[in-house]
Design an enzyme around this catalytic site. Structure first.
Site, short mmCIF file in Angstrom:
data_model
loop_
_atom_site.label_atom_id
_atom_site.label_comp_id
_atom_site.label_asym_id
_atom_site.label_seq_id
_atom_site.Cartn_x
_atom_site.Cartn_y
_atom_site.Cartn_z
N HIS A 112 -17.36 -39.28 10.25
CA HIS A 112 -16.41 -38.32 9.68
C HIS A 112 -16.06 -37.30 10.76
CE1 HIS A 112 -17.41 -38.86 5.13
NE2 HIS A 112 -17.44 -40.02 5.77
N GLU A 167 -15.96 -34.12 10.69
CA GLU A 167 -16.89 -32.99 10.73
C GLU A 167 -18.16 -33.33 11.51
OE1 GLU A 167 -15.38 -34.37 8.04
OE2 GLU A 167 -15.57 -33.04 6.31
N CYS A 169 -17.28 -33.55 2.36
CA CYS A 169 -18.06 -34.30 1.38
C CYS A 169 -19.50 -33.78 1.41
CB CYS A 169 -18.03 -35.79 1.69
SG CYS A 169 -18.92 -36.24 3.20
N CYS A 187 -21.28 -34.24 4.82
CA CYS A 187 -20.83 -33.28 5.84
C CYS A 187 -21.29 -31.86 5.51
CB CYS A 187 -19.32 -33.36 5.99
SG CYS A 187 -18.80 -34.94 6.70
#
Length: 148
Positions: A53, A55, A83, A86
């Site tokens: 991801h 992040e 999410c 993260c």
């Protein structure tokens, strides 16, 4: 233009890179004292890695650049509400603030969980949603519309 808008624009540029590579268009930047430490975008499809991801990649790069797993005094700017995975990384990295653009309307975003966990963890993380929300949401909407 506010500092949050300035850095969110940089995260949007990263998200646009994702879209060009047929990845879900999410971008992130880590900032310390007004200086961009790292930037990243989603690469889950290309890397075949569920944890790639934007992040997490931005956090990893910032940790490496600063030579510490603690990102105290750093802020994360990301185009979509993080999410749960993260959010956990944000807490573990000791980020000070997370600014995000679009809210995750699927209900899988972090705000409700952060509100619940906030009083139980040994680190306080501030969340601020809706920064350049229209632009961030439009990028995601356009991407998914093109997939239908």
């Amino acid at each position: 233009m506010t500092p949050a808008e300035k850095f969110m624009r940089l995260a949007l540029r990263q998200a646009q890179l994702s879209a060009r590579r047929d990845e879900v268009p999410i971008g992130a930047v880590v900032v310390k004292d007004g200086v961009v430490i790292s930037r990243a975008h989603n690469t889950r499809n290309a890397s075949h890695d569920a944890t790639e991801h934007a992040e997490l990649t931005a956090i990893r790069r910032a940790c490496k650049k600063l030579g510490d797993w603690r990102l105290s005094g750093c802020d994360l700017y990301v185009t979509l509400e993080p999410c749960v995975m993260c959010l956990g990384a944000c807490y573990n990295a000791r980020l000070s603030n997370v600014y995000f653009g679009a809210y995750d309307l699927s209900g899988k975003g972090c705000v409700p969980l952060a509100e619940m966990l906030g009083a139980t963890l040994n680190h306080e993380l501030q969340l601020c949603g809706g920064v350049l929300q229209e632009q961030c949401s439009a990028l995601l909407t356009d991407y998914f519309r093109s997939k239908r």
